[in-house]
Design a protein around this motif. Structure first.
Motif, mmCIF file in Angstrom:
data_model
loop_
_atom_site.group_PDB
_atom_site.id
_atom_site.type_symbol
_atom_site.label_atom_id
_atom_site.label_comp_id
_atom_site.label_asym_id
_atom_site.label_seq_id
_atom_site.Cartn_x
_atom_site.Cartn_y
_atom_site.Cartn_z
ATOM 1 N N ASN A 69 0.828 -1.215 0.000
ATOM 2 C CA ASN A 69 0.000 0.000 0.000
ATOM 3 C C ASN A 69 0.861 1.263 0.000
ATOM 4 O O ASN A 69 0.541 2.243 -0.676
ATOM 5 C CB ASN A 69 -0.924 0.003 1.213
ATOM 6 N N LEU A 70 1.930 1.250 0.766
ATOM 7 C CA LEU A 70 2.821 2.406 0.830
ATOM 8 C C LEU A 70 3.471 2.663 -0.530
ATOM 9 O O LEU A 70 3.508 3.804 -1.007
ATOM 10 C CB LEU A 70 3.904 2.170 1.894
ATOM 11 N N LEU A 71 3.976 1.606 -1.165
ATOM 12 C CA LEU A 71 4.623 1.760 -2.466
ATOM 13 C C LEU A 71 3.624 2.203 -3.532
ATOM 14 O O LEU A 71 3.940 3.016 -4.404
ATOM 15 C CB LEU A 71 5.291 0.444 -2.878
ATOM 16 N N THR A 72 2.397 1.670 -3.458
ATOM 17 C CA THR A 72 1.345 2.075 -4.399
ATOM 18 C C THR A 72 1.043 3.562 -4.240
ATOM 19 O O THR A 72 0.897 4.294 -5.229
ATOM 20 C CB THR A 72 0.064 1.254 -4.165
ATOM 21 N N PHE A 73 0.966 4.020 -2.990
ATOM 22 C CA PHE A 73 0.735 5.445 -2.722
ATOM 23 C C PHE A 73 1.845 6.298 -3.334
ATOM 24 O O PHE A 73 1.578 7.333 -3.960
ATOM 25 C CB PHE A 73 0.659 5.670 -1.214
ATOM 26 N N LEU A 74 3.087 5.875 -3.166
ATOM 27 C CA LEU A 74 4.229 6.643 -3.688
ATOM 28 C C LEU A 74 4.228 6.660 -5.221
ATOM 29 O O LEU A 74 4.499 7.694 -5.837
ATOM 30 C CB LEU A 74 5.544 6.051 -3.171
ATOM 31 N N VAL A 75 3.889 5.537 -5.846
ATOM 32 C CA VAL A 75 3.828 5.466 -7.311
ATOM 33 C C VAL A 75 2.725 6.379 -7.841
ATOM 34 O O VAL A 75 2.932 7.137 -8.798
ATOM 35 C CB VAL A 75 3.577 3.999 -7.771
ATOM 36 N N THR B 9 1.351 8.980 -6.371
ATOM 37 C CA THR B 9 1.715 10.375 -6.114
ATOM 38 C C THR B 9 2.725 10.868 -7.141
ATOM 39 O O THR B 9 2.599 11.968 -7.683
ATOM 40 C CB THR B 9 2.290 10.526 -4.691
ATOM 41 N N ALA B 10 3.724 10.040 -7.422
ATOM 42 C CA ALA B 10 4.750 10.418 -8.398
ATOM 43 C C ALA B 10 4.137 10.626 -9.780
ATOM 44 O O ALA B 10 4.444 11.607 -10.469
ATOM 45 C CB ALA B 10 5.834 9.340 -8.462
ATOM 46 N N LEU B 11 3.254 9.716 -10.197
ATOM 47 C CA LEU B 11 2.618 9.837 -11.510
ATOM 48 C C LEU B 11 1.801 11.118 -11.606
ATOM 49 O O LEU B 11 1.861 11.838 -12.615
ATOM 50 C CB LEU B 11 1.719 8.620 -11.762
ATOM 51 N N LEU B 12 1.048 11.427 -10.553
ATOM 52 C CA LEU B 12 0.221 12.640 -10.540
ATOM 53 C C LEU B 12 1.054 13.895 -10.753
ATOM 54 O O LEU B 12 0.744 14.729 -11.621
ATOM 55 C CB LEU B 12 -0.530 12.727 -9.206
ATOM 56 N N TRP B 13 2.144 14.036 -10.002
ATOM 57 C CA TRP B 13 2.905 15.281 -10.047
ATOM 58 C C TRP B 13 3.880 15.342 -11.221
ATOM 59 O O TRP B 13 4.257 16.435 -11.656
ATOM 60 C CB TRP B 13 3.601 15.511 -8.703
ATOM 61 N N VAL B 14 4.261 14.203 -11.765
ATOM 62 C CA VAL B 14 5.036 14.209 -13.019
ATOM 63 C C VAL B 14 4.150 14.743 -14.141
ATOM 64 O O VAL B 14 4.580 15.572 -14.961
ATOM 65 C CB VAL B 14 5.566 12.796 -13.356
ATOM 66 N N MET B 15 2.901 14.280 -14.189
ATOM 67 C CA MET B 15 1.955 14.773 -15.193
ATOM 68 C C MET B 15 1.681 16.264 -14.999
ATOM 69 O O MET B 15 1.555 17.021 -15.966
ATOM 70 C CB MET B 15 0.642 13.986 -15.115
ATOM 71 N N PHE C 51 -7.420 12.205 -2.476
ATOM 72 C CA PHE C 51 -8.057 10.927 -2.808
ATOM 73 C C PHE C 51 -7.035 9.793 -2.920
ATOM 74 O O PHE C 51 -7.356 8.632 -2.660
ATOM 75 C CB PHE C 51 -8.847 11.036 -4.111
ATOM 76 N N ILE C 52 -5.812 10.126 -3.337
ATOM 77 C CA ILE C 52 -4.776 9.097 -3.472
ATOM 78 C C ILE C 52 -4.426 8.494 -2.109
ATOM 79 O O ILE C 52 -3.934 7.364 -2.030
ATOM 80 C CB ILE C 52 -3.531 9.674 -4.185
ATOM 81 N N PHE C 53 -4.713 9.228 -1.046
ATOM 82 C CA PHE C 53 -4.502 8.661 0.293
ATOM 83 C C PHE C 53 -5.370 7.422 0.500
ATOM 84 O O PHE C 53 -5.130 6.631 1.412
ATOM 85 C CB PHE C 53 -4.805 9.694 1.376
ATOM 86 N N SER C 54 -6.384 7.253 -0.377
ATOM 87 C CA SER C 54 -7.256 6.071 -0.261
ATOM 88 C C SER C 54 -6.475 4.778 -0.485
ATOM 89 O O SER C 54 -6.924 3.700 -0.086
ATOM 90 C CB SER C 54 -8.401 6.160 -1.280
#
Length: 479
Positions: free
Chosen positions: A148-154, A156-162, A368-371
C-alpha cells in the motif's frame, strides 16, 4: 503581444485533438469489457449493442462539433452551455453554468484517481512488491502494508510528473498524449489482427444464444442489446475532450473532425476487441477471466504476449492520465473565463497553462490518493466516484438541448435545410442523452446523491456572486 499569446494557446491541431479524444475514451476499461459483455449478451447481442450505442454517441459527437463551430466563444466543455439555456446574465444562467461546471470538474478529478490507481495495479504485474502484505508499522486499528505504501508513492509520483509536464505547455502535453495514444492504438490494432488469425468460429456458436438474469429468466436478443448498452455506458466518456480544448484548437472545424474521428477509431477498437476475444477464449473461460485480453493473447503468443499487453496497458493509462488531468484543470479555467467560476482559476503561467486550476485539481486528487493506504479513505473515494455519475452524464443532455434551442430559434442558421438536418440530429441526441442519464442513475440513491454533489456547489455560489458584483463595480468606476 495579444497575437503572440493567442498563437501560444492555439496549438492543438486535428491529430493532437484526435489523440486527446481517443486517449481519454480508450483507457483501462477496454481490458475488462470483453468479459462483462460476454456475460451480458451473445456475440450477436454484443455486436448489435455496440453498433446501436455507437450510432447514439455519434449524434452527440456531431452536436459537439456543430456547437464548436456555431458557438466558438463558448469554450470549456458541454456543461458550459447550461448558462445559454436561460436569459443572458440572469442568476439562473450563472447558477446553472456554475453547478454544471462544478459537478463535471469534481467528477473528473475523482475519476483521475481511479485511472492513476489502475496504473499502479498494472505496474504490479512487473513489480509484485506493489502487492506485498508485509507490515511496515501499525498504530491502533491502522496497519500500513508495504504494498500500500509503495502504491501510494507510485500514484503520487505519476500525478505530479503529469502536473509538471502539463505546465510545460499545451503543445508538449498534447504531443506526449498523442505518442501514448498512437502507441496503444497501434497495439490494439495489432491485437485485432492477431485475433483474426486466432479466431475460433466454434467459440461464438451459436451466434444468437440466450442469456439469463440473476433470477434465471431467459433474456432475448433485445434484452441482451439493452444490457450491452448499459455495460458500454462508460466506454464513451471522454467524447467531449476536443470541445473542452476548443479554445486551444488551431481551427474550430478541427474540433468537429477530431471528435467524430476519435469516436470512430475508439468504436473500431471496442468492437474489434470485444468480438474477437469471444473467438479466442471459450465462453465459460472468458466469463470467468479476471484479465480477458491478457488471457486471450496468452493463448496465441504465450507469456511474452501477456507481458507485452500488460505493458500496452501501462502506456494506455499514462496517456489517459495525462489527458484527463489536463482536461480537469481546463474545465474550471474555461468556466472562469465565462464568469461561471471563481476568478482565481484564471491564473496562468508563462506558457498560458491554467496553473492555479491545475494545482487545486491535483491537490484534491492527492487527497483521494490517500485512499491507497487506508480502507476508510478508499470507501470515501469509492463513494465520490459513485455519486459522480450524474455530473458526468448531465452535460450531454445540456449540449443536446442547447443545439435544439439553436435550431428552434434559428440562431446561427441561414437555410431551413440546415435547421431541419441539425434538428433531427439534436432530437435523436437529446433522446439518447436522456436515456444515458436515466440508465446511469437508475438507482434512486445514485440519482439523489448525484444531485447532492451538484447542489454542493451552492456552498461557493455566494462567493461567485460577490466576485461578479465587485467586478461590475470596478468596471463602472473605470468607465
Amino acid at each position: 503581444m495579444n497575437e503572440r499569446m493567442t498563437n501560444m494557446k492555439q496549438q492543438l491541431g486535428f491529430w493532437l485533438l484526435t489523440g486527446l479524444v481517443v486517449g481519454n475514451m480508450v483507457g483501462s476499461g477496454i481490458f475488462m469489457l470483453p468479459r462483462s459483455l460476454a456475460e451480458a449478451a451473445s456475440p450477436a447481442g454484443v455486436l448489435l449493442g455496440w453498433l446501436i450505442t455507437g450510432a447514439g454517441v455519434l449524434t452527440i459527437a456531431i452536436i459537439f462539433g456543430n456547437l464548436a463551430i456555431r458557438k466558438p466563444e463558448l469554450n470549456g466543455g458541454p456543461q458550459i452551455y447550461a448558462k445559454e439555456l436561460f436569459p443572458k446574465g440572469s442568476k439562473a444562467s450563472i447558477l446553472s453554468g456554475f453547478m454544471a461546471s462544478w459537478g463535471y470538474w469534481i467528477g473528473n478529478v475523482a475519476g483521475n484517481v481511479a485511472i492513476i490507481t489502475t496504473f499502479a495495479s498494472y505496474l504490479s504485474t512487473f513489480f509484485p512488491i506493489l502487492t506485498s502484505g508485509h507490515v511496515v508499522f501499525s498504530v491502533g486499528s491502522f496497519t500500513l502494508k508495504l504494498g500500500n505504501l509503495l502504491t501510494f508513492l507510485v500514484c503520487t509520483a505519476l500525478l505530479w510528473v503529469m502536473h509538471t509536464i502539463i505546465l510545460q505547455g499545451v503543445e508538449s502535453a498534447g504531443k506526449l498524449n498523442f505518442l501514448a495514444t498512437a502507441t496503444k492504438v497501434l497495439g490494439f490494432f495489432l491485437f485485432i489482427i492477431i485475433g483474426l488469425f486466432a479466431f475460433e468460429k466454434s467459440y461464438v456458436d451459436p451466434f444468437i444464444a440466450p442469456r439469463y438474469d440473476e433470477a434465471g429468466h431467459t433474456l432475448g436478443l433485445l434484452s441482451q442489446i439493452n444490457n450491452v448498452a448499459l455495460s458500454t455506458l462508460w466506454a464513451f466518456i471522454g467524447i467531449e475532450s476536443a470541445i473542452v480544448f476548443a479554445s486551444r484548437a488551431r481551427k474550430q472545424s478541427d474540433v468537429k473532425r477530431a471528435t467524430i474521428a476519435g469516436l470512430l477509431i475508439a468504436l473500431a477498437i471496442y468492437i474489434g476487441i470485444s468480438v474477437l476475444v469471444m473467438g479466442m477464449l471459450k465462453q465459460d473461460v472468458l466469463i470467468q477471466s479476471e484479465k480477458p485480453l491478457i488471457d486471450a493473447i496468452g493463448t496465441v503468443l504465450g507469456p511474452i504476449g501477456s507481458q507485452l499487453l500488460a505493458g500496452l496497458g501501462l502506456i494506455s493509462l499514462i496517456g489517459s492520465t495525462l489527458g484527463w488531468i489536463f482536461l480537469s484543470a481546463e474545465v474550471p479555467y474555461q468556466a472562469a473565463k465565462q464568469g461561471l467560476f471563481l476568478r482565481a482559476f484564471l491564473q496562468e503561467n508563462e506558457k498560458s497553462m491554467p496553473r492555479f486550476s491545475l494545482l487545486v485539481s491535483n491537490m484534491i486528487s492527492q487527497l483521494f490518493i490517500f485512499s491507497t493506504i487506508s480502507n476508510s479513505m478508499a470507501a470515501a473515494f469509492d463513494f465520490v466516484i459513485y455519486i459522480a455519475t450524474l455530473s458526468y452524464l448531465v452535460p450531454y443532455v445540456i449540449a443536446s438541448t442547447f443545439q435544439f434551442k439553436l435550431v428552434w430559434t434559428g440562431e446561427t442558421y441561414v437555410t431551413m435545410k440546415e435547421r431541419m438536418t441539425d434538428g433531427v440530429i439534436a432530437l435523436l441526441a437529446t433522446m439518447y442523452s436522456i436515456w444515458l442519464v436515466k440508465a446511469g442513475t437508475a438507482d434512486m440513491k445514485t440519482f439523489l446523491l448525484g444531485v447532492a454533489l451538484l447542489a454542493s456547489s451552492l456552498l461557493f455560489y455566494p462567493l461567485l456572486l460577490k466576485q461578479q458584483s465587485e467586478h461590475k463595480t470596478k468596471q463602472k468606476q473605470s468607465a
